[in-house]
Structures are given as structure tokens and as C-alpha cells.
Motif scaffolding. Structure first.
Motif, short mmCIF file in Angstrom:
data_model
loop_
_atom_site.label_atom_id
_atom_site.label_comp_id
_atom_site.label_asym_id
_atom_site.label_seq_id
_atom_site.Cartn_x
_atom_site.Cartn_y
_atom_site.Cartn_z
N LEU A 1 0.79 -1.24 0.00
CA LEU A 1 0.00 0.00 0.00
C LEU A 1 0.82 1.29 0.00
O LEU A 1 0.24 2.37 -0.06
CB LEU A 1 -0.94 0.03 1.22
N HIS A 2 2.15 1.18 0.10
CA HIS A 2 2.91 2.43 0.14
C HIS A 2 4.38 2.28 -0.21
O HIS A 2 5.11 1.55 0.46
CB HIS A 2 2.82 3.09 1.52
N CYS A 3 4.83 3.00 -1.24
CA CYS A 3 6.27 3.20 -1.43
C CYS A 3 6.46 4.61 -1.98
O CYS A 3 5.55 5.22 -2.51
CB CYS A 3 6.88 2.16 -2.36
N LEU B 1 -1.47 10.28 -3.50
CA LEU B 1 -0.93 11.58 -3.08
C LEU B 1 -0.74 11.57 -1.57
O LEU B 1 -1.71 11.36 -0.82
CB LEU B 1 -1.90 12.70 -3.49
N GLU B 2 0.49 11.76 -1.10
CA GLU B 2 0.78 11.73 0.33
C GLU B 2 0.78 13.15 0.87
O GLU B 2 1.76 13.87 0.77
CB GLU B 2 2.13 11.05 0.60
N GLY B 3 -0.38 13.58 1.42
CA GLY B 3 -0.53 14.95 1.90
C GLY B 3 -1.25 15.79 0.85
O GLY B 3 -0.83 15.83 -0.31
N THR C 1 -2.86 14.25 5.11
CA THR C 1 -1.73 15.08 5.54
C THR C 1 -0.43 14.26 5.53
O THR C 1 -0.46 13.04 5.48
CB THR C 1 -1.89 15.57 7.00
N TRP C 2 0.69 14.98 5.58
CA TRP C 2 1.94 14.37 6.03
C TRP C 2 1.98 14.66 7.53
O TRP C 2 0.95 14.56 8.18
CB TRP C 2 3.12 14.93 5.23
N ASN C 3 3.11 15.05 8.09
CA ASN C 3 3.16 15.18 9.55
C ASN C 3 2.58 16.49 10.09
O ASN C 3 2.40 16.64 11.29
CB ASN C 3 4.60 15.03 10.05
N ALA D 1 -2.90 7.47 7.20
CA ALA D 1 -1.53 7.46 7.72
C ALA D 1 -1.06 8.91 7.93
O ALA D 1 -1.44 9.79 7.16
CB ALA D 1 -0.59 6.76 6.76
N HIS D 2 -0.28 9.15 8.95
CA HIS D 2 0.30 10.46 9.28
C HIS D 2 -0.66 11.43 9.98
O HIS D 2 -0.25 12.50 10.42
CB HIS D 2 0.88 11.19 8.05
N LEU D 3 -1.95 11.10 10.09
CA LEU D 3 -2.89 12.05 10.71
C LEU D 3 -2.70 12.11 12.22
O LEU D 3 -2.33 11.13 12.86
CB LEU D 3 -4.33 11.62 10.44
N SER E 1 -2.19 3.46 5.27
CA SER E 1 -1.31 2.76 4.32
C SER E 1 0.00 2.28 4.91
O SER E 1 0.51 1.26 4.50
CB SER E 1 -1.03 3.67 3.12
N HIS E 2 0.56 3.03 5.86
CA HIS E 2 1.85 2.60 6.43
C HIS E 2 1.96 3.05 7.88
O HIS E 2 2.22 4.21 8.18
CB HIS E 2 3.04 3.05 5.58
N ALA E 3 1.73 2.11 8.80
CA ALA E 3 1.82 2.36 10.24
C ALA E 3 1.86 1.00 10.95
O ALA E 3 1.47 -0.01 10.36
CB ALA E 3 0.62 3.16 10.73
N ARG F 1 4.73 7.89 17.68
CA ARG F 1 3.57 8.75 17.37
C ARG F 1 2.91 8.36 16.04
O ARG F 1 1.73 8.62 15.83
CB ARG F 1 3.99 10.22 17.36
N ARG F 2 3.66 7.76 15.13
CA ARG F 2 3.09 7.36 13.84
C ARG F 2 2.38 6.00 13.89
O ARG F 2 1.74 5.59 12.94
CB ARG F 2 4.20 7.35 12.77
N ASN F 3 2.55 5.28 15.00
CA ASN F 3 1.85 4.01 15.13
C ASN F 3 0.43 4.22 15.68
O ASN F 3 0.14 5.25 16.30
CB ASN F 3 2.64 3.06 16.04
N SER G 1 4.99 -1.13 2.99
CA SER G 1 6.42 -1.12 3.33
C SER G 1 7.00 0.27 3.64
O SER G 1 7.79 0.43 4.55
CB SER G 1 7.21 -1.70 2.17
N ASP G 2 6.64 1.29 2.82
CA ASP G 2 7.35 2.59 2.80
C ASP G 2 8.73 2.47 2.15
O ASP G 2 9.64 3.23 2.48
CB ASP G 2 7.48 3.19 4.21
N PHE G 3 8.89 1.53 1.20
CA PHE G 3 10.15 1.42 0.47
C PHE G 3 10.51 2.77 -0.15
O PHE G 3 9.67 3.46 -0.71
CB PHE G 3 10.05 0.37 -0.65
ZN ZN Z 1 4.86 8.44 4.92
#
Ligand code: ZN
Length: 307
Positions: A7-9, A102-104, A129-131, A170-172, A191-193, A202-204, A258-260
Motif C-alpha cells: 500500500l505504500h512506497c 498523493l501523500e498529503g 496530511t503528512w506530519n 496514515a500520518h494524521l 497505508s503505512h503504520a 507517534r506514527r503508530n 512497506s514505505d520502500f
Molecule cells: Zn509516509
């Protein structure tokens, strides 16, 4: 052969900046290794650090161009996933589906109607969002200042639901996370947590956040980023989070993200290390049907509902 959805790279963003190729490279992910390891669908994030929304939009559009260039250069290996039926089309069966994410939502600024333009360019998934905070919602770095989903954010969710764009939390920040789950009436993804109950970061996601995700029917993609995993190295550290989340809310809510090429310090060297994940999950007590769902089926359920 086993089928895997990730779901995420960040590989498109990475090669766009480093003049690399999607087909083969020395980064975490390339098409040749992904095909060998059983990837049948990969989400590709467009990411650029938050900035003035016009500057961000310009950079994102250049990445969209890079994505489409790679799609046409590698037509023998990939196809862009635009609707669910694309997965079922015979000529796509041995290829890797690619889903543009789109990430953010910084690139949208105030303009929810730009979503339709990005949709026409092939976008099928958005992380709000991102962070940090943007016009739609607040990221995890806002901490207690997280103001939740904005009215623009609610409009965006309604429009995503109408068009058939996957929602990613993710990231919210926590409040934005719960607001989005309350407002949105379809199953969604994180998608990635990983699980904060197993390793606090905090991201988990906390046990309560996971319980609400279960209610929604959504899925969380466990990530190979070392910072979110804890002490244990290698793929076993990743599997610990799969086991924890499965015990808590059921393995029908677990997937891979993964976040590869999105972080340097990973417990997997690259996509090739997915090679034996099915066997390793079997050793940890998962049944064949459960393994198939974690690697593939749970994500398919969401794609079928949304796209
Ligand atoms: Zn990310």
C-alpha cells in the motif's frame, strides 16, 4: 505463485529526484525485483515536503509526469490501475498494477475541485496530511494542537467518496483520525503504520485507533520502517506487528505498506525480502487463507468497494 499488494512506497518521488529508473535500480524497490517477489499491485506515493501550495502543486505535477513516463516505458511489466476491472483484464494478469497516491493534500490548497483534475491524471488514493497541518486536517506532529478535520477536509472526503478515491489516514493526528473515520462512510486504509501497543511511536496506531478501524472495515498496512517496529531486526520484527494487530482486531484488517524508498532505516533491504513472507507467516501460526488475505485479499476487498 503468491500475490502481494503493497500500500505504500516512495519510489516515484525518489527516482524523480535522483534521475533513476523504475525498471531496475539500487533503491528498495524496482519492477524487476517486485515481479520476482510476487507483487501484483503497488501504491506509488507522490510526496514533497509541505510548502506553499502552488510550489507543491508544481512539484507534484512533475512527479505525475515522471510516473506516466515510467508507465509507458515499462508497458511490458506494468499497467496503471484506474478501475477495479483493470485487475481482472487478461492482458494485465502477469503485470504489476500501479496505483497513484498523493501523500498529503497540500497540493490542493483550498481547491477541492482540483481533485477532479488529479483524478483525470490517474490519482486514485489520497493521504490527507503528512506530519503537519494543512487546509484539510492536522498531521501527527501537531500533537495536542490537532484541531481535527476542517470543513474543507469534510468536503474533500465527500468528493473522494463520490469519485471513488481511496482515503488513507496514515500520518494524521489523533483527533483528525477519529474525525475522518466518523465523517467517512466507506472502508478506508492506513497505508503505512504499525501498532503503538507493541512499540510506542507517534506514527503508530493505538489499540483504540485500531478498534475504530475494525468498526470501519478498513485495513492497516504494516510498515518496514525500523523506527516504527522496535528492537527486533529483520522481517520477524515486521511479523510481530502483524501478529499483534491480528490478535487485537483480526487478520482481515491487516495488509502491507512497506514505505520502500521513503525511509533509510528499514528492517527489509528491499522488496526482494518479501520473498519468503508467506512461509514465515505460516511458521507463526497463520493459516494459508489468512496469509493470502494479509498479503493480498484484504486490500482487494477495499479496492473493489472504492474504485
Ligand atoms: Zn509516509
Amino acid at each position: 505463485m503468491k500475490k502481494i499488494i503493497d500500500l505504500h512506497c516512495d519510489t516515484i518521488s525518489f527516482i524523480a529526484e535522483n534521475w533513476g529508473s523504475l525498471r531496475t535500480n539500487s533503491a528498495h524497490f524496482d519492477l524487476v525485483r517486485a515481479g520476482q517477489t510476487g507483487i501484483c499491485l503497488q501504491f506509488f506515493a507522490l510526496f514533497t515536503p509541505p510548502d506553499d501550495s502552488n510550489a507543491v502543486l508544481r512539484r507534484i505535477l512533475k512527479m505525475v509526469q515522471k510516473y506516466h513516463q515510467e508507465m509507458s516505458l515499462n508497458r511490458d511489466l506494468v499497467y496503471p490501475l484506474l478501475e477495479f476491472n483493470d485487475m481482472l483484464t487478461a492482458e494485465n494478469q502477469d503485470k504489476i498494477g500501479c496505483l497513484l497516491h498523493l501523500e498529503g493534500a497540500e497540493a490542493l490548497g483550498h481547491d477541492v475541485e482540483l481533485l477532479q483534475v488529479l483524478y483525470l491524471l490517474g490519482l486514485r488514493s489520497i493521504g490527507l496530511t503528512w506530519n503537519y497541518r494543512n487546509m484539510m486536517a492536522d498531521g501527527v506532529s501537531e500533537g495536542n494542537a490537532d484541531g481535527g478535520l476542517s470543513s474543507k477536509g469534510r468536503q474533500l472526503l465527500d468528493e473522494m467518496s463520490r469519485l471513488g478515491v481511496i482515503l488513507d489516514l496514515a500520518h494524521l493526528g489523533e483527533r483528525s483520525y477519529y474525525d475522518a473515520l466518523e465523517h467517512y462512510n466507506k472502508p478506508l486504509i492506513v497505508s503505512h503504520a504499525n501498532a503503538a501497543g507493541l512499540y510506542p511511536h507517534r506514527r503508530n496506531l493505538s489499540d483504540d485507533q485500531l478498534a475504530v478501524l475494525q468498526q470501519n472495515g478498513g485495513i492497516v498496512g504494516v510498515t518496514a520502517v525500523k523506527d516504527f517496529i522496535g528492537e527486533k531486526d529483520g522481517i520477524e520484527g515486521l511479523i510481530d506487528h502483524i501478529v499483534y494487530i491480528s490478535d487485537l482486531i483480526g487478520c482481515q484488517h491487516v495488509a502491507l505498506g512497506s514505505d520502500f524508498d521513503g525511509a533509510d532505516n528499514m528492517v527489509l533491504k528491499g522488496v526482494e525480502e518479501y520473498q519468503n513472507l508467506d512461509k514465515q507467516l505460516g511458521k507463526r501460526g497463520f493459516k494459508p487463507g489468512e496469509i493470502e488475505n494479509i498479503l493480498w485479499g484484504n486490500a482487494v476487498r477495499i479496492l473493489k468497494t472504492i474504485l
